[in-house]
Design an enzyme around this catalytic site. Structure first.
Site, short mmCIF file in Angstrom:
data_model
loop_
_atom_site.label_atom_id
_atom_site.label_comp_id
_atom_site.label_asym_id
_atom_site.label_seq_id
_atom_site.Cartn_x
_atom_site.Cartn_y
_atom_site.Cartn_z
CE LYS A 132 5.42 -36.99 19.59
NZ LYS A 132 5.98 -35.93 18.75
NE ARG A 184 6.14 -29.12 15.93
CZ ARG A 184 6.09 -30.45 16.03
NH1 ARG A 184 4.96 -31.09 15.81
NH2 ARG A 184 7.17 -31.13 16.35
CE1 TYR A 200 -27.78 -42.50 17.05
CE2 TYR A 200 -25.51 -43.32 16.99
CZ TYR A 200 -26.66 -42.98 17.71
OH TYR A 200 -26.70 -43.13 19.05
CG MET A 247 -19.40 -42.82 22.04
SD MET A 247 -20.16 -42.13 23.51
CE MET A 247 -20.80 -40.59 22.90
C1 PLP Z 1 6.85 -36.51 17.83
C2 PLP Z 1 8.22 -36.03 17.59
C3 PLP Z 1 9.24 -36.92 17.21
C4 PLP Z 1 8.96 -38.36 16.82
O1 PLP Z 1 8.44 -38.34 15.51
P1 PLP Z 1 8.09 -39.68 14.73
O2 PLP Z 1 7.69 -39.20 13.37
O3 PLP Z 1 6.97 -40.33 15.46
O4 PLP Z 1 9.32 -40.51 14.72
C5 PLP Z 1 10.54 -36.45 17.15
N1 PLP Z 1 10.82 -35.16 17.42
C6 PLP Z 1 9.87 -34.26 17.75
C7 PLP Z 1 10.25 -32.86 18.00
C8 PLP Z 1 8.54 -34.65 17.83
O5 PLP Z 1 7.59 -33.76 18.13
#
Ligand code: PLP
Length: 372
Positions: free
Chosen positions: A46, A145, A267, A315
């Protein structure tokens, strides 16, 4: 005279160099796969493979034997699909937003169904297309979640026809505290998942993320879902030394100067030189994934020498103290290390008050990227 000079952008003229070691990535995949065997290891890719480039990362993992890939959104599955052979499975962790179902079904994507509503939407699609559609069912075992609540599980068990025309490949849940191997929450979530699994006896379990892989094999289920560990981050208090770093980041010097005591630096004039000092301005800032919270905290490295960040992160640039280096060590075009042998991803994340996940996914597009 070479007429081509100046007409193509020379990679050497980049502001910084992000090196992504696909060999280390593949080694990490093999380490994780061996750890969970005989369970299977998928790969979570992802957010463009945690910022490293899903269309580079996923094919390298495919070549190493990985066949199952998790993304978060439908759009991510759509952009990854052309990069992978047709027998790779693409799972969508967040499931589908209303309106995405037909596209997902037509492309063979496999949603994680997180609620009764997502189940209904996917079933309606299956019936409209007159075919059985694949899915993963996610259960909330204590993170609040995503996934079916205990109440929804009850309703599902009372009306099993809600799953008609669906082929449930896995039941799944996600650990909230997997990076802390001793956290009592891990055992609580495992017990909750096992109670649910007893109600779905013939469906394999998909459970462990990176941290879960390192707890113990009771957490592995049939399919593990490691993400950050693939990319070389320390995913667990038990994972030290096992995984190889995948990312190195070197940034170019733009300018150096000597300032007198009393000079205001950066800054807001937030840092005032206490004595004469030498400074270098380097070509990356918060738009390049180096958070503003590194102001007056983090460092770059030149060889073994730590170059503290002075004043606020801008930036597009950061000022570092190079007084510890021999004069003329650094000049326009010199490289300093941000992530590498002297400074791990975890060190910079800690200085920034964040986690390695956030640093990785922020590195973005302005560096020259090299996949080795
Ligand atoms: C992002 C995610 C993972 C991977 O988690 P890591 O801690 O990066 O290994 C696995 N399952 C779900 C549902 C996630 O959202």
């Amino acid at each position: 005279m070479d007429m081509s000079i100046g007409h193509t952008l020379d990679a050497d003229a980049c502001s910084g160099h992000l090196i992504i070691d696909l060999k280390a990535l593949v080694n990490n995949y093999r380490t994780l796969a061996a750890r969970v065997s005989p369970a299977e290891a998928s790969a979570v890719v992802k957010a463009d493979a945690y910022g490293l480039g899903a269309c580079h990362v996923a094919p390298a993992l495919y070549a190493a034997g990985c066949r199952k890939f998790f993304v978060a959104h439908l759009q991510e599955a759509a952009s990854l699909k052309p990069c992978l052979p047709a027998d790779a499975s693409l799972f969508i962790l967040n499931g589908l937003q209303p309106g995405g179902e037909h596209y997902a079904a037509n492309h063979g994507f496999i949603p994680v169904l997180n609620s009764l509503e997502q189940i209904t939407n996917w079933q309606t699609t299956a019936q409209a297309l007159q075919k059985t559609l694949p899915a993963i069912l996610q259960f909330d075992t204590g993170m609040s979640r995503l996934g079916l609540s205990p109440d929804e599980v009850e309703q599902l068990l009372q009306t099993p026809s809600r799953l008609d025309d669906l082929d449930i490949h896995y039941i799944m849940s996600h650990l909230a505290s997997a990076d802390e191997s001793d956290s009592a929450q891990n055992a609580d979530q495992l017990a909750a998942m096992q109670a649910i699994a007893a109600q779905f006896p013939n469906i394999p379990l998909c459970f462990a993320n990176s941290g879960g892989v390192f707890i113990d094999k009771t957490f592995h289920g049939a399919l593990a879902r490691p993400g950050v560990a693939l990319y070389g981050a320390v995913a667990s208090d038990k994972a030290d030394q096992v995984l190889q770093p995948v990312v190195r980041l070197n940034v170019k010097v733009i300018q150096t100067r000597t300032v007198a005591a009393g000079a205001r630096i950066g800054y807001g004039g937030a840092h005032i030189a206490q004595s004469e000092m030498r400074l270098a301005t380097i070509a990356a800032g918060y738009a390049d994934g180096l958070p503003r919270s590194l102001s007056d905290k983090g460092a770059a490295y030149c060889g073994d020498v730590r170059l503290p960040i002075i004043g606020r992160v801008s930036m597009d640039s950061i000022i570092v103290d190079i007084s510890a280096l021999a004069p003329d060590t650094l000049k326009l075009g010199s490289m300093v290390e941000i992530i590498g042998p002297h400074q791990t991803l975890e060190m910079i994340a800690k200085d920034a008050g964040t986690i390695s996940y956030e640093i990785l996914t922020s590195l973005r597009q302005r560096y020259q990227r090299d996949y080795i």
